[in-house]
Design a protein around this motif. Structure first.
Motif, PDB file in Angstrom:
ATOM      1  N   SER A 422       0.845  -1.196   0.000  1.00 32.57           N
ATOM      2  CA  SER A 422       0.000   0.000   0.000  1.00 32.57           C
ATOM      3  C   SER A 422       0.882   1.249   0.000  1.00 32.57           C
ATOM      4  CB  SER A 422      -0.900   0.019   1.243  1.00 32.57           C
ATOM      5  OG  SER A 422      -0.098   0.186   2.404  1.00 32.57           O
ATOM      6  N   GLU A 506      -4.200   3.803  -5.885  1.00 35.19           N
ATOM      7  CA  GLU A 506      -4.286   4.438  -4.564  1.00 35.19           C
ATOM      8  C   GLU A 506      -3.192   5.508  -4.589  1.00 35.19           C
ATOM      9  OE1 GLU A 506      -4.585   1.833  -0.987  1.00 35.19           O
ATOM     10  OE2 GLU A 506      -2.669   2.737  -0.433  1.00 35.19           O
ATOM     11  N   THR A 538      -8.453   4.385  -1.214  1.00 38.33           N
ATOM     12  CA  THR A 538      -7.646   3.161  -1.094  1.00 38.33           C
ATOM     13  C   THR A 538      -7.907   2.249  -2.295  1.00 38.33           C
ATOM     14  OG1 THR A 538      -9.365   1.970   0.095  1.00 38.33           O
ATOM     15  CG2 THR A 538      -7.789   3.223   1.439  1.00 38.33           C
ATOM     16  N   SER A 561      -7.663  -6.271  -3.373  1.00 37.02           N
ATOM     17  CA  SER A 561      -7.674  -5.413  -2.180  1.00 37.02           C
ATOM     18  C   SER A 561      -7.847  -6.221  -0.907  1.00 37.02           C
ATOM     19  CB  SER A 561      -8.788  -4.375  -2.297  1.00 37.02           C
ATOM     20  OG  SER A 561     -10.044  -5.005  -2.395  1.00 37.02           O
ATOM     21  N   SER A 564      -6.346  -4.612   2.192  1.00 35.47           N
ATOM     22  CA  SER A 564      -6.757  -3.266   2.605  1.00 35.47           C
ATOM     23  C   SER A 564      -7.673  -3.333   3.820  1.00 35.47           C
ATOM     24  CB  SER A 564      -7.491  -2.568   1.470  1.00 35.47           C
ATOM     25  OG  SER A 564      -6.635  -2.417   0.381  1.00 35.47           O
TER      26      SER A 564
END
Length: 564
Positions: A422, A506, A538, A561, A564
């Protein structure tokens, strides 16, 4: 329909339809002289038209149907009528019998005015011919789809018989032994087929008794053939020859590079050979310059993300990091950014391992560990080359990271990649490498984390209602009514349910508030919270938006994802 057997010329058709102007036709005819190429091919190469333009002009001027061979299913009885060698030579493809008349065969043709091709098919099939129009690319894809496997198998069987490959097949060490036509044809066909099926990688694997060929299409591997294991050494040796590797060395991993032109596009192929238990495994990664250097609008950035992307690139100095796992499109994003910045008044230098695509106007340096040309060593030299913008293929260690930071602080724009999950964790990864947090806060101007999700095939996707649990996972109201789409599979998408991929982003812009949090080492969660307050979406949020819009499936959103 034989147009009264009078010769209708392609040039006249294209001018009458307004597709080209007389000057363009004259230029193409002059270029065609002595080449043996068809006029249509020369016009496409010169960029005056594309294949679809020619097909549409022929269709409207001659009153013929345009046929998409990839979106219809063709019966076996039709496929058995004409051998593939004739289809390739004459650029034709029979696809059905005329309605209520088994004596009239409908044939898709690249040049429906080619009477010789019509006569050939008519003689072979003993049918009257009713022409339709198709593009050369679609025709070649259809030949690959319906005949590619049997053609390759035939070529390999011919080679096996010819060479009598048996117990001593491990001893193929000379180029002459594998330069025989069937193997050459087989390797070329394999690459051509992969390109036409939009594959990013070709895997040739040694199983116990078989050689398996798989293509990676839209991120997933699909088996495309199994052959006798005795053929593997010859195929690997051929790939080593064209990839500039040592064919006598079978115990060490090797890397090479191949350039091949497929359908008038140049492909750069990176080859990796690895010894495994049953023989050598080959992976070929296919890239084309056109695919790496795209317009920003083609990346899949939403309007808000495009503004953030432009804002980051407008900085005169600092570090922009693009992060994500292997195969998430980082290189494409970087090359797109560089193409955008590639102006006459800036000096752009890249250090890459390896150089993935050559771009005009950019100075590209290849890392060479044997010659002690590491990322760090190359960067030190580059700083004496008066650069404005530096691209580092990947920041792998503290030394490279430190030089990148120094370069950005001394007035350079540095773009690079990192393998993190991320945007927020990218900052802590740099800290783990040994960089001081105040230096990171000072130098990093933005981080783009990205993934690729598969696009649902628009022709066969089907509606379904999201369950309360799914809505909850997507951070939506569990009581609302949401229509999503699921993959099905049809001829257009090769029965996978997906066709193509789109980027999920992101984008974290480093604001003054974020700089304070980074320099005071407050951790990933605090960085993420502040970035969200600053307007970051995100990966999970961006992928969920694609599910709501019906562009991808719920399963694809979960895949990219999950963390996340």
């Amino acid at each position: 329909m034989d147009f009264g057997r009078k010769k209708v010329r392609l040039g006249d058709v294209l001018i009458n339809s307004g597709t080209i102007i007389p000057e363009q036709l004259e230029d193409a005819l002059n270029a065609q002289k002595g080449t043996g190429k068809k006029l249509g091919q020369v016009l496409v190469e010169k960029g005056y038209v594309n294949e679809d333009d020619i097909a549409n002009a022929l269709s409207s001027q001659l009153g013929l149907e345009v046929v998409d061979l990839m979106n219809i299913s063709i019966a076996d009885e039709i496929l058995n009528l004409v051998p593939p060698s004739v289809l390739k030579k004459s650029k034709v493809f029979p696809f059905e019998f005329a309605e209520n008349n088994m004596n009239v065969l409908r044939v898709a043709m690249v040049d429906p005015m080619d009477m010789y091709a019509q006569d050939d098919v008519s003689i072979i099939t003993n049918c009257m011919i009713e022409p339709a129009v198709t593009t050369e690319r679609t025709l070649m894809m259809a030949i690959d789809k319906y005949y590619g496997q049997s053609e390759m198998s035939g070529a390999l069987e011919a080679y096996a018989k010819e060479k009598k490959l048996g117990g001593d097949d491990e001893e193929i060490t000379s180029a002459d032994e594998v330069n025989s036509s069937p193997i050459v044809v087989m390797v070329k066909e394999m690459i051509d087929n992969a390109v036409r099926q939009r594959a990013s990688d070709i895997h040739i694997e040694a199983l116990e008794r078989k050689m398996r060929v798989r293509y990676r299409i839209d991120g997933a591997l699909y088996e495309r053939g199994k052959y006798d294991i005795s053929l593997l050494p010859a195929v690997v040796a051929r790939i080593k020859i064209i990839g500039g590797m040592d064919i006598a060395e079978k115990r060490k991993p090797q890397d090479g590079r191949i350039t091949q032109i497929v359908d008038r596009m140049e492909f750069d192929i990176r080859v990796s050979v690895l010894p495994t238990v049953y023989g050598e495994k080959v992976v070929m990664r296919l890239t084309s310059k056109q695919n790496l250097t795209r317009e920003k609008s083609q990346l899949g950035l939403k309007e808000k993300e495009l503004k953030q992307f432009d804002h980051i690139l407008a900085h005169p100095h600092g570090i922009l990091l693009v992060t994500g796992p292997t195969g998430s499109g980082k290189s494409t994003t970087l090359y797109t950014a560089l193409s955008e910045l590639n102006q006459e008044d800036v000096n752009i230098i890249t250090v890459e391992d390896p150089v993935e695509a050559n771009i005009d106007g950019i100075n590209q340096v290849q890392v060479n560990v044997k010659a002690e040309m590491t990322f760090a060593a190359a960067l030190r030299s580059i700083l004496r080359q008066d650069p404005d913008i530096i691209m580092i293929g990947e920041i792998r260690d503290e030394e490279t990271a430190r030089i990148a930071v120094q370069a950005s602080i001394t007035g350079h724009l540095v773009v690079s990649t990192l393998h993190t999950n991320s945007s927020a964790s990218t900052i802590t990864r740099l800290e783990d490498m040994g960089l001081e947090s105040y230096l990171i806060a000072d130098s990093v101007i933005g981080v783009i984390a990205q993934r690729l999700v598969r696009r649902l095939c628009p022709h066969c996707k089907k509606e379904r209602i999201a369950s309360p649990e799914e809505l909850k996972i997507m951070d939506l109201d569990p009581n609302q009514h949401l229509t999503m789409y699921a993959p099905v599979g049809c001829g257009k998408c090769d029965n996978t349910g997906y066709r193509g991929r789109i980027g999920v982003y992101e984008i974290m812009t480093v604001t003054p508030e974020l700089q304070r949090i980074i320099s005071s080492k407050q951790g990933v969660e605090k960085i993420k919270e502040q970035a969200l307050r600053d307007g970051m979406s995100t990966l999970h949020m961006s992928a969920t938006q694609y599910v709501i819009e019906g562009m991808t499936s719920y399963e694809e959103m979960l895949r990219v994802s999950f963390d996340s």
